[in-house]
Scaffold this active site. Structure first.
Site, PDB file in Angstrom:
ATOM      1  N   CYS A  11      36.156  40.937  37.646  1.00 39.63           N
ATOM      2  CA  CYS A  11      36.143  40.217  38.911  1.00 39.63           C
ATOM      3  C   CYS A  11      34.909  39.318  38.930  1.00 39.63           C
ATOM      4  O   CYS A  11      33.776  39.828  38.909  1.00 39.63           O
ATOM      5  CB  CYS A  11      36.101  41.216  40.071  1.00 39.63           C
ATOM      6  SG  CYS A  11      36.150  40.407  41.669  1.00 39.63           S
TER       7      CYS A  11
ATOM      8  N   HIS B 212      34.138  36.881  41.335  1.00 42.87           N
ATOM      9  CA  HIS B 212      33.463  36.788  42.647  1.00 42.87           C
ATOM     10  C   HIS B 212      32.641  38.058  42.859  1.00 42.87           C
ATOM     11  O   HIS B 212      31.552  38.025  43.422  1.00 42.87           O
ATOM     12  CB  HIS B 212      34.468  36.572  43.797  1.00 42.87           C
ATOM     13  CG  HIS B 212      34.852  37.828  44.511  1.00 42.87           C
ATOM     14  ND1 HIS B 212      36.000  38.551  44.244  1.00 42.87           N
ATOM     15  CD2 HIS B 212      34.194  38.536  45.461  1.00 42.87           C
ATOM     16  CE1 HIS B 212      36.032  39.631  44.995  1.00 42.87           C
ATOM     17  NE2 HIS B 212      34.955  39.654  45.757  1.00 42.87           N
TER      18      HIS B 212
ATOM     19  N   HIS C 226      48.192  38.977  39.277  1.00 45.03           N
ATOM     20  CA  HIS C 226      47.592  37.930  40.122  1.00 45.03           C
ATOM     21  C   HIS C 226      48.480  36.680  40.021  1.00 45.03           C
ATOM     22  O   HIS C 226      48.810  36.249  38.915  1.00 45.03           O
ATOM     23  CB  HIS C 226      46.188  37.571  39.652  1.00 45.03           C
ATOM     24  CG  HIS C 226      45.164  38.643  39.899  1.00 45.03           C
ATOM     25  ND1 HIS C 226      45.099  39.797  39.159  1.00 45.03           N
ATOM     26  CD2 HIS C 226      44.169  38.718  40.817  1.00 45.03           C
ATOM     27  CE1 HIS C 226      44.093  40.549  39.603  1.00 45.03           C
ATOM     28  NE2 HIS C 226      43.512  39.920  40.617  1.00 45.03           N
TER      29      HIS C 226
ATOM     30  N   ASP D 280      42.950  36.063  47.940  1.00 44.73           N
ATOM     31  CA  ASP D 280      41.537  35.883  47.607  1.00 44.73           C
ATOM     32  C   ASP D 280      40.972  34.774  48.479  1.00 44.73           C
ATOM     33  O   ASP D 280      41.476  33.650  48.476  1.00 44.73           O
ATOM     34  CB  ASP D 280      41.406  35.535  46.115  1.00 44.73           C
ATOM     35  CG  ASP D 280      39.989  35.709  45.605  1.00 44.73           C
ATOM     36  OD1 ASP D 280      39.051  35.612  46.414  1.00 44.73           O
ATOM     37  OD2 ASP D 280      39.828  35.945  44.389  1.00 44.73           O
TER      38      ASP D 280
ATOM     39  N   CYS E  79      38.692  32.557  43.279  1.00 43.36           N
ATOM     40  CA  CYS E  79      39.039  33.559  42.260  1.00 43.36           C
ATOM     41  C   CYS E  79      38.490  33.132  40.889  1.00 43.36           C
ATOM     42  O   CYS E  79      39.056  32.255  40.220  1.00 43.36           O
ATOM     43  CB  CYS E  79      40.543  33.796  42.183  1.00 43.36           C
ATOM     44  SG  CYS E  79      40.946  35.245  41.180  1.00 43.36           S
ATOM     45  N   GLY E  80      37.418  33.799  40.487  1.00 41.94           N
ATOM     46  CA  GLY E  80      36.746  33.385  39.246  1.00 41.94           C
ATOM     47  C   GLY E  80      37.553  33.671  38.001  1.00 41.94           C
ATOM     48  O   GLY E  80      37.553  32.866  37.053  1.00 41.94           O
ATOM     49  N   THR E  81      38.264  34.817  37.969  1.00 40.50           N
ATOM     50  CA  THR E  81      39.096  35.077  36.791  1.00 40.50           C
ATOM     51  C   THR E  81      40.286  34.110  36.788  1.00 40.50           C
ATOM     52  O   THR E  81      40.711  33.629  35.733  1.00 40.50           O
ATOM     53  CB  THR E  81      39.572  36.545  36.744  1.00 40.50           C
ATOM     54  OG1 THR E  81      40.090  36.930  38.029  1.00 40.50           O
ATOM     55  CG2 THR E  81      38.438  37.494  36.380  1.00 40.50           C
TER      56      THR E  81
HETATM   57  O1  PYC Z   1      36.923  36.344  41.471  1.00 43.08           O
HETATM   58  O2  PYC Z   1      37.807  37.145  39.645  1.00 43.08           O
HETATM   59  C1  PYC Z   1      37.728  37.082  40.856  1.00 43.08           C
HETATM   60  C2  PYC Z   1      38.624  37.937  41.676  1.00 43.08           C
HETATM   61  C3  PYC Z   1      39.619  38.752  41.214  1.00 43.08           C
HETATM   62  C4  PYC Z   1      40.191  39.364  42.333  1.00 43.08           C
HETATM   63  C5  PYC Z   1      39.521  38.909  43.455  1.00 43.08           C
HETATM   64  N1  PYC Z   1      38.572  38.035  43.023  1.00 43.08           N
END
Ligand code: PYC
Length: 317
Positions: A93, A95, A213, A239, A243-245
Protein backbone atom coordinates in the site's frame (compact mmCIF):
# COMPACT_ATOMS: atom_id res chain seq x y z
CA UNK A 1 -5.29 -21.05 16.64
CA UNK A 2 -7.27 -17.88 17.44
CA UNK A 3 -5.46 -15.68 19.96
CA UNK A 4 -7.00 -13.70 22.81
CA UNK A 5 -7.36 -9.99 22.01
CA UNK A 6 -5.15 -7.52 23.86
CA UNK A 7 -6.98 -5.02 26.09
CA UNK A 8 -5.50 -1.89 24.47
CA UNK A 9 -3.85 -0.97 21.18
CA UNK A 10 -2.13 2.37 20.56
CA UNK A 11 -2.55 3.82 17.09
CA UNK A 12 -1.67 6.93 15.13
CA UNK A 13 -4.06 7.96 12.38
CA UNK A 14 -3.12 9.95 9.31
CA UNK A 15 -4.48 10.60 5.84
CA UNK A 16 -2.67 10.59 2.53
CA UNK A 17 -4.55 12.63 -0.05
CA UNK A 18 -7.74 11.96 1.95
CA UNK A 19 -7.21 8.19 2.34
CA UNK A 20 -6.81 7.14 6.00
CA UNK A 21 -4.02 5.01 7.49
CA UNK A 22 -4.08 3.70 11.06
CA UNK A 23 -0.58 2.69 12.23
CA UNK A 24 -0.41 0.30 15.21
CA UNK A 25 2.43 1.65 17.34
CA UNK A 26 1.97 -0.40 20.54
CA UNK A 27 0.00 -3.44 21.72
CA UNK A 28 0.26 -5.33 18.42
CA UNK A 29 0.75 -9.11 18.36
CA UNK A 30 4.04 -10.98 18.44
CA UNK A 31 4.22 -12.63 15.01
CA UNK A 32 7.41 -14.59 15.73
CA UNK A 33 10.33 -14.84 13.32
CA UNK A 34 10.55 -15.12 9.54
CA UNK A 35 9.95 -13.02 6.45
CA UNK A 36 7.21 -10.41 6.32
CA UNK A 37 5.24 -12.80 4.08
CA UNK A 38 5.47 -15.45 6.85
CA UNK A 39 4.38 -12.91 9.47
CA UNK A 40 1.46 -11.82 7.32
CA UNK A 41 0.30 -15.45 7.10
CA UNK A 42 0.46 -15.74 10.91
CA UNK A 43 -1.45 -12.46 11.29
CA UNK A 44 -4.05 -13.70 8.79
CA UNK A 45 -4.51 -17.10 10.44
CA UNK A 46 -4.35 -16.19 14.12
CA UNK A 47 -5.24 -12.52 14.44
CA UNK A 48 -7.99 -11.81 11.93
CA UNK A 49 -10.34 -10.72 14.74
CA UNK A 50 -7.67 -8.22 15.85
CA UNK A 51 -7.45 -6.86 12.29
CA UNK A 52 -11.21 -6.36 12.34
CA UNK A 53 -11.16 -4.80 15.82
CA UNK A 54 -8.62 -2.21 14.67
CA UNK A 55 -10.08 -1.03 11.36
CA UNK A 56 -13.78 -1.94 11.33
CA UNK A 57 -16.73 -0.31 13.07
CA UNK A 58 -17.25 0.75 15.82
CA UNK A 59 -13.60 1.95 16.12
CA UNK A 60 -12.99 2.48 12.41
CA UNK A 61 -14.72 2.37 9.04
CA UNK A 62 -14.49 0.66 5.65
CA UNK A 63 -11.95 3.13 4.23
CA UNK A 64 -9.23 2.74 6.86
CA UNK A 65 -6.07 0.85 5.95
CA UNK A 66 -4.24 -0.55 8.97
CA UNK A 67 -0.45 -0.75 9.16
CA UNK A 68 1.09 -3.10 11.69
CA UNK A 69 4.73 -2.27 12.43
CA UNK A 70 6.85 -5.46 12.75
CA UNK A 71 10.48 -6.39 13.20
CA UNK A 72 12.05 -6.36 9.71
CA UNK A 73 13.54 -9.55 8.25
CA UNK A 74 15.56 -7.95 5.46
CA UNK A 75 18.71 -6.07 6.52
CA UNK A 76 18.97 -2.29 7.00
CA UNK A 77 15.22 -1.68 7.11
CA UNK A 78 13.79 0.90 9.48
CA UNK A 79 10.94 -1.56 10.19
CA UNK A 80 8.63 -4.09 8.56
CA UNK A 81 4.95 -3.50 7.90
CA UNK A 82 1.81 -5.53 7.23
CA UNK A 83 -1.04 -3.61 5.61
CA UNK A 84 -4.66 -4.65 6.11
CA UNK A 85 -8.17 -3.38 5.46
CA UNK A 86 -11.83 -4.09 6.26
CA UNK A 87 -11.73 -7.59 4.72
CA UNK A 88 -8.16 -8.89 5.08
CA UNK A 89 -4.49 -8.23 4.43
CA UNK A 90 -3.24 -6.44 1.32
CA UNK A 91 0.11 -6.97 -0.37
CA UNK A 92 1.43 -3.45 -0.59
CA UNK A 93 0.00 0.00 0.00
CA UNK A 94 1.72 3.16 -1.17
CA UNK A 95 -0.63 5.68 0.44
CA UNK A 96 -0.14 3.63 3.64
CA UNK A 97 3.66 3.80 3.23
CA UNK A 98 3.46 7.59 2.92
CA UNK A 99 1.22 7.67 6.02
CA UNK A 100 3.61 5.36 7.90
CA UNK A 101 6.64 7.51 6.95
CA UNK A 102 4.95 10.68 8.25
CA UNK A 103 3.86 8.82 11.40
CA UNK A 104 7.44 7.60 12.05
CA UNK A 105 8.62 11.20 11.61
CA UNK A 106 5.89 12.39 14.02
CA UNK A 107 7.31 9.89 16.55
CA UNK A 108 10.87 11.11 15.83
CA UNK A 109 11.74 7.56 14.70
CA UNK A 110 13.02 8.71 11.30
CA UNK A 111 14.80 11.83 10.02
CA UNK A 112 14.42 13.32 6.55
CA UNK A 113 16.30 11.09 4.11
CA UNK A 114 15.93 7.67 2.50
CA UNK A 115 14.80 4.60 4.46
CA UNK A 116 14.17 0.96 3.61
CA UNK A 117 10.90 -0.70 4.59
CA UNK A 118 10.30 -4.48 4.63
CA UNK A 119 6.91 -5.60 3.26
CA UNK A 120 5.35 -8.99 2.36
CA UNK A 121 6.05 -8.29 -1.34
CA UNK A 122 9.63 -7.09 -0.95
CA UNK A 123 11.65 -4.16 0.32
CA UNK A 124 10.55 -0.68 -0.74
CA UNK A 125 12.31 2.60 -0.07
CA UNK A 126 10.74 5.82 1.06
CA UNK A 127 12.31 9.24 1.02
CA UNK A 128 11.03 11.58 3.71
CA UNK A 129 11.43 15.02 2.12
CA UNK A 130 9.91 17.03 4.98
CA UNK A 131 7.32 16.45 7.74
CA UNK A 132 4.60 15.69 5.17
CA UNK A 133 6.08 15.04 1.73
CA UNK A 134 7.27 11.52 0.92
CA UNK A 135 8.30 9.70 -2.23
CA UNK A 136 8.14 5.92 -2.42
CA UNK A 137 10.25 3.68 -4.67
CA UNK A 138 7.60 0.99 -5.02
CA UNK A 139 8.02 -2.68 -5.95
CA UNK A 140 8.86 -3.52 -9.61
CA UNK A 141 5.64 -3.26 -11.60
CA UNK A 142 4.48 -4.54 -14.99
CA UNK A 143 1.56 -5.01 -17.35
CA UNK A 144 0.58 -8.64 -17.72
CA UNK A 145 -2.25 -8.30 -20.28
CA UNK A 146 -3.10 -5.52 -22.73
CA UNK A 147 -6.72 -4.53 -23.36
CA UNK A 148 -8.58 -7.69 -22.38
CA UNK A 149 -12.24 -7.74 -23.48
CA UNK A 150 -14.64 -8.51 -20.62
CA UNK A 151 -18.43 -9.06 -20.70
CA UNK A 152 -19.78 -7.07 -17.76
CA UNK A 153 -23.44 -7.47 -16.72
CA UNK A 154 -25.45 -4.31 -17.62
CA UNK A 155 -22.35 -2.59 -19.02
CA UNK A 156 -21.60 -4.73 -22.09
CA UNK A 157 -18.11 -5.41 -23.39
CA UNK A 158 -15.50 -3.38 -21.54
CA UNK A 159 -11.72 -3.46 -22.08
CA UNK A 160 -8.90 -3.18 -19.61
CA UNK A 161 -5.23 -3.81 -18.92
CA UNK A 162 -4.22 -6.20 -16.14
CA UNK A 163 -1.17 -4.90 -14.31
CA UNK A 164 0.80 -5.40 -11.09
CA UNK A 165 1.85 -2.42 -8.97
CA UNK A 166 2.15 -4.23 -5.63
CA UNK A 167 -1.50 -5.38 -5.95
CA UNK A 168 -3.32 -6.65 -9.05
CA UNK A 169 -5.37 -4.09 -11.01
CA UNK A 170 -7.84 -4.08 -13.89
CA UNK A 171 -7.41 -0.65 -15.51
CA UNK A 172 -10.34 0.46 -17.64
CA UNK A 173 -10.99 3.56 -19.79
CA UNK A 174 -14.13 2.62 -21.76
CA UNK A 175 -16.54 2.22 -18.79
CA UNK A 176 -18.70 5.16 -19.92
CA UNK A 177 -19.05 6.67 -16.41
CA UNK A 178 -18.32 10.20 -15.21
CA UNK A 179 -15.25 10.12 -12.91
CA UNK A 180 -16.64 12.71 -10.51
CA UNK A 181 -17.29 12.73 -6.78
CA UNK A 182 -21.08 13.12 -7.15
CA UNK A 183 -21.13 9.90 -9.21
CA UNK A 184 -19.66 7.58 -6.54
CA UNK A 185 -22.62 5.13 -6.38
CA UNK A 186 -22.51 4.48 -10.16
CA UNK A 187 -18.72 4.19 -10.18
CA UNK A 188 -18.82 1.74 -7.28
CA UNK A 189 -21.49 -0.36 -8.96
CA UNK A 190 -19.69 -0.45 -12.31
CA UNK A 191 -16.37 -1.40 -10.67
CA UNK A 192 -18.08 -4.18 -8.62
CA UNK A 193 -19.61 -5.59 -11.78
CA UNK A 194 -16.15 -5.65 -13.38
CA UNK A 195 -14.73 -7.40 -10.32
CA UNK A 196 -17.49 -10.03 -10.46
CA UNK A 197 -16.99 -10.53 -14.20
CA UNK A 198 -13.27 -11.18 -13.63
CA UNK A 199 -14.14 -13.72 -10.91
CA UNK A 200 -16.83 -15.37 -13.03
CA UNK A 201 -14.38 -15.78 -15.94
CA UNK A 202 -11.61 -17.06 -13.62
CA UNK A 203 -9.30 -14.23 -14.72
CA UNK A 204 -6.42 -13.66 -12.31
CA UNK A 205 -3.09 -11.88 -12.21
CA UNK A 206 -0.10 -13.54 -13.92
CA UNK A 207 0.89 -15.30 -10.67
CA UNK A 208 -2.67 -16.51 -9.99
CA UNK A 209 -3.33 -13.65 -7.54
CA UNK A 210 -6.83 -12.18 -7.28
CA UNK A 211 -7.40 -8.99 -9.28
CA UNK A 212 -8.95 -7.25 -6.30
CA UNK A 213 -8.48 -3.59 -7.28
CA UNK A 214 -10.48 -2.03 -10.14
CA UNK A 215 -9.29 1.29 -11.54
CA UNK A 216 -11.46 3.47 -13.79
CA UNK A 217 -9.98 6.48 -15.60
CA UNK A 218 -11.41 9.67 -17.02
CA UNK A 219 -10.65 13.31 -17.79
CA UNK A 220 -9.00 15.31 -15.01
CA UNK A 221 -10.60 18.32 -13.30
CA UNK A 222 -7.35 19.76 -11.90
CA UNK A 223 -5.57 21.41 -14.87
CA UNK A 224 -2.18 20.35 -13.45
CA UNK A 225 -3.17 16.65 -13.63
CA UNK A 226 -2.78 14.17 -16.49
CA UNK A 227 -5.72 11.93 -15.56
CA UNK A 228 -8.34 11.33 -12.87
CA UNK A 229 -9.16 7.93 -11.41
CA UNK A 230 -11.62 6.01 -9.28
CA UNK A 231 -10.24 2.94 -7.51
CA UNK A 232 -12.40 0.27 -5.91
CA UNK A 233 -10.54 -1.51 -3.09
CA UNK A 234 -11.03 -5.21 -2.19
CA UNK A 235 -13.61 -4.60 0.57
CA UNK A 236 -15.86 -2.30 -1.49
CA UNK A 237 -14.51 1.05 -0.26
CA UNK A 238 -13.16 3.52 -2.80
CA UNK A 239 -9.66 4.92 -2.46
CA UNK A 240 -9.75 8.60 -1.56
CA UNK A 241 -6.12 8.94 -2.71
CA UNK A 242 -5.04 8.28 -6.33
CA UNK A 243 -3.87 4.82 -5.07
CA UNK A 244 -0.10 4.45 -5.23
CA UNK A 245 -0.05 0.80 -6.24
CA UNK A 246 -2.72 1.58 -8.86
CA UNK A 247 -0.72 4.55 -10.12
CA UNK A 248 2.36 2.28 -10.32
CA UNK A 249 0.30 -0.15 -12.44
CA UNK A 250 -0.86 2.78 -14.61
CA UNK A 251 2.73 4.02 -15.14
CA UNK A 252 3.74 0.45 -16.15
CA UNK A 253 0.98 0.45 -18.80
CA UNK A 254 1.83 3.96 -20.05
CA UNK A 255 5.53 3.07 -20.40
CA UNK A 256 4.67 -0.20 -22.16
CA UNK A 257 2.53 1.76 -24.66
CA UNK A 258 5.20 4.46 -25.16
CA UNK A 259 2.72 7.09 -23.86
CA UNK A 260 5.11 8.06 -21.05
CA UNK A 261 8.89 8.22 -21.25
CA UNK A 262 11.20 6.83 -18.53
CA UNK A 263 11.39 9.29 -15.60
CA UNK A 264 8.75 11.59 -17.12
CA UNK A 265 6.26 12.74 -14.46
CA UNK A 266 2.60 11.63 -14.56
CA UNK A 267 0.21 13.48 -12.25
CA UNK A 268 -2.67 11.24 -11.16
CA UNK A 269 -5.72 12.96 -9.65
CA UNK A 270 -7.97 11.00 -7.27
CA UNK A 271 -11.74 11.03 -7.07
CA UNK A 272 -11.52 13.56 -4.17
CA UNK A 273 -9.05 15.77 -6.08
CA UNK A 274 -5.78 14.83 -4.37
CA UNK A 275 -2.72 14.23 -6.55
CA UNK A 276 0.21 11.80 -6.65
CA UNK A 277 3.21 12.54 -8.85
CA UNK A 278 4.48 9.37 -10.46
CA UNK A 279 7.28 8.26 -12.76
CA UNK A 280 8.99 5.03 -13.72
CA UNK A 281 12.36 3.84 -14.93
CA UNK A 282 12.80 0.65 -16.93
CA UNK A 283 14.65 -2.39 -15.61
CA UNK A 284 14.42 -5.35 -17.99
CA UNK A 285 10.74 -6.29 -18.34
CA UNK A 286 9.75 -4.39 -15.19
CA UNK A 287 9.38 -0.73 -14.38
CA UNK A 288 10.58 0.79 -11.12
CA UNK A 289 7.85 3.23 -10.07
CA UNK A 290 8.30 6.25 -7.85
CA UNK A 291 5.22 7.84 -6.25
CA UNK A 292 5.23 11.17 -4.40
CA UNK A 293 2.50 12.46 -2.13
CA UNK A 294 1.86 13.98 1.27
CA UNK A 295 0.25 12.82 4.49
CA UNK A 296 -0.92 14.50 7.69
CA UNK A 297 -1.29 12.99 11.17
CA UNK A 298 -4.88 13.33 12.40
CA UNK A 299 -4.97 11.53 15.78
CA UNK A 300 -3.06 9.69 18.46
CA UNK A 301 -5.38 7.25 20.18
CA UNK A 302 -5.65 4.27 22.49
CA UNK A 303 -8.18 1.69 21.29
CA UNK A 304 -9.88 -0.13 24.15
CA UNK A 305 -10.83 -3.78 23.55
CA UNK A 306 -13.21 -4.78 26.33
CA UNK A 307 -13.89 -8.52 26.10
CA UNK A 308 -17.41 -8.02 27.53
CA UNK A 309 -18.26 -5.73 24.57
CA UNK A 310 -20.38 -7.75 22.10
CA UNK A 311 -18.81 -5.74 19.26
CA UNK A 312 -15.27 -5.94 20.63
CA UNK A 313 -13.91 -7.61 17.46
CA UNK A 314 -15.60 -5.09 15.15
CA UNK A 315 -18.18 -5.57 12.43
CA UNK A 316 -18.90 -4.46 8.86
CA UNK A 317 -22.20 -2.89 7.88
O1 PYC B 1 -2.08 3.59 -2.21
O2 PYC B 1 -1.42 1.62 -2.85
C1 PYC B 1 -2.24 2.36 -2.35
C2 PYC B 1 -3.52 1.78 -1.86
C3 PYC B 1 -3.92 0.48 -1.98
C4 PYC B 1 -5.18 0.39 -1.36
C5 PYC B 1 -5.50 1.65 -0.88
N1 PYC B 1 -4.47 2.47 -1.20
Amino acid sequence: MIRVLPSTIDVIDSHTGGEPTRVVVAGGPDLGVGSLADKRERFREEFDHLRSAIVNEPRGNDAIVGALICEPYEPDCVCGVIFFNNVGCINMCVHGTIGLAVTLAHLSRVEPGTHRLDTPVGVVEFQLEDDHLVSVANVPSYRATKQMALEVADYGTLHGDIAWGGNWFFLCDDHGQRIEFDNLPRLTECAWRIRHALEREGITGADGGVIDHIELFGPYLDPSADSKNFVLCPGGAYDRSPCGTGTSAKVACLLADGKLQPNEVWRQESIVGSIFEASGSVQGDRILPRIRGSAFVTAEARLILDSSDPFCAGFRS
